[in-house]
Design a protein around this motif. Sequence first.
Motif, PDB file in Angstrom:
ATOM      1  N   TYR A   1      17.016  30.712  20.802  1.00 16.96           N
ATOM      2  CA  TYR A   1      18.276  31.364  21.117  1.00 16.96           C
ATOM      3  C   TYR A   1      19.386  30.321  21.230  1.00 16.96           C
ATOM      4  CZ  TYR A   1      21.232  35.063  23.050  1.00 16.96           C
ATOM      5  OH  TYR A   1      22.227  35.985  23.235  1.00 16.96           O
TER       6      TYR A   1
ATOM      7  N   ALA B   1      22.417  41.071  25.061  1.00 16.99           N
ATOM      8  CA  ALA B   1      22.284  39.611  25.164  1.00 16.99           C
ATOM      9  C   ALA B   1      21.945  39.179  26.589  1.00 16.99           C
ATOM     10  CB  ALA B   1      23.563  38.930  24.698  1.00 16.99           C
TER      11      ALA B   1
ATOM     12  N   PRO C   1      17.956  37.812  26.928  1.00 22.95           N
ATOM     13  CA  PRO C   1      17.557  36.411  26.756  1.00 22.95           C
ATOM     14  C   PRO C   1      18.298  35.448  27.679  1.00 22.95           C
ATOM     15  CG  PRO C   1      18.869  37.153  24.891  1.00 22.95           C
ATOM     16  CD  PRO C   1      18.543  38.364  25.690  1.00 22.95           C
TER      17      PRO C   1
ATOM     18  N   ASN D   1      14.664  38.976  22.468  1.00 21.99           N
ATOM     19  CA  ASN D   1      16.086  39.105  22.163  1.00 21.99           C
ATOM     20  C   ASN D   1      16.345  40.401  21.398  1.00 21.99           C
ATOM     21  OD1 ASN D   1      18.805  38.729  21.684  1.00 21.99           O
ATOM     22  ND2 ASN D   1      18.462  37.517  19.840  1.00 21.99           N
TER      23      ASN D   1
END
Length: 522
Positions: free
Chosen positions: A168, A179, A182, A517
């Motif tokens: 990431y 988002a 993650p 993710n």
Amino acid sequence: MNEYVLIKIHANDNVAIIVNQGGAPAGAELEGGIVLKEAVPQGHKVTLTAIEQGQDIIRYNEVIGYAKEPLAVGRWVSEALMIMPTPPKLDELPLATRAKPDIDPLEGYTFDGYRNPDGSAGTKNLLGISTSVQCVSGVTEYLVKLIKHTLLPKYPNVDGVVALNHSYGCGVAINAPAAIVPIRTLQNMAKNPNFGGEVMVIGLGCEKLQPHRLLDIDDAQAVNILPNSDAAQWLKDNVVSLQDEAHHGFQDMVDSIMTMAESHLERLNQRRREPCPLSELVVGVQCGGSDAFSGITANPAVGYASDLIIRAGGSVMFSEVTEVRDAIHLLTPRAQSVEVAKALLREMQWYDDYLSLGQADRSANTTPGNKKGGLNNIVEKSLGSITKSGNSPIVDVLSPGERIRKRGLNFAATPASDFICGTLQFASGMNLHVFTTGRGTPYGLEVVPVIKVSTNSNLGNRWHDLIDLDAGRVATKEITLEEAGWELFHLIIDVASGRKQVAADRLGLHNDLVLFNPAPVT
């Protein structure tokens, strides 16, 4: 004459599984005078009564499918002969309806752990190096080898150094709603008790996920940090950006990071194991490479041990949404409150929607190995999977990557992928992992001890130096389920205390940490 053994879980079941290694041949006479119509592999299901076309096929006293055709007594109930049921409707489930069980406290148990300033305790004493972007992973891998070779021998009380590498940090939609998964996972991994409160971050400099965000400092706060302030000095002591103009060449980067690492190692080296209450033990439970024995040996043994840990004041996290979804109707009544039950439903719905975006559903979970081991579909697999949760009330539900908030039994929502689930449980605060397997896997994590429990003795004997506890002895009646649960409970305490080393650590078998993710990649 061979004696063929069946295991029937509930009195209402109309199928049972073959226990014998190698299965049973056509014509074999089983318990109750049942004669097999065909050869049946070990762990696979046999009809105990005649089942008409469309009629329920029942295991665990739950419908695991419907017969595609009439099935005579003694038939092998293969996947091809079953129609999978639809999952329970989430808006029709009982919420927190089970009477609160009277649970006697289990007193007198402690483990020897590493106490932290925040009151938590580690089962390992590790230097963790967080990274803000995948671009720096080559550098961190280089540094880990160098630290292990040159610095660790000087600090014998430190168990190791781990780079928290990941894929990431850049080329991602950093502000997309999903988002947060993650990002908070990376933030919370660094807070795990096994890192002793020490924070060390390596970034590149131009990435979207700026290094300070791993320290819970948002962009607005970072802008307002004065150059000569205590906060600026703290960042300087704990964060390295490789693009910093002060660095002149690779060796200069390495030297600055090694200096930072040594200051952390000096503090970690002062830690010693000491008696800690089991309230600071956070055990993640998971299964991988499951088979038909999972739900009758290893998983319920884990569930029994989970209840013991909770009675002693500790915490247990069970996970794997797709391996809970078809058994959710058995879990919502166990929620401690309606709010907790609704949180369970929230995570089930979120994952239903997530899978539908990928044009998949929970049936995509079941692997070829699961099916070869006797699990025909995700419904049957789920009913065995949830037995890891024992019988305790569910006190809280964690979204992916959230930190544990309450002691007791927690549902930590994760995918069922072994390494993603393990990573998310670690981010949630797990300091010890229990992993059951029927098909076998060398899975391990460097960041926490992973106790591997085999569901059948065939695997336990073949992989004698990879498996830490053989629960297959329950199926062969060498030990009872309760004895297996107590054995695992004591093993958990010994491993958490450093008195026993798990096979994965002894052999150095450690999987990568893998982020979940669900947000867009640009």
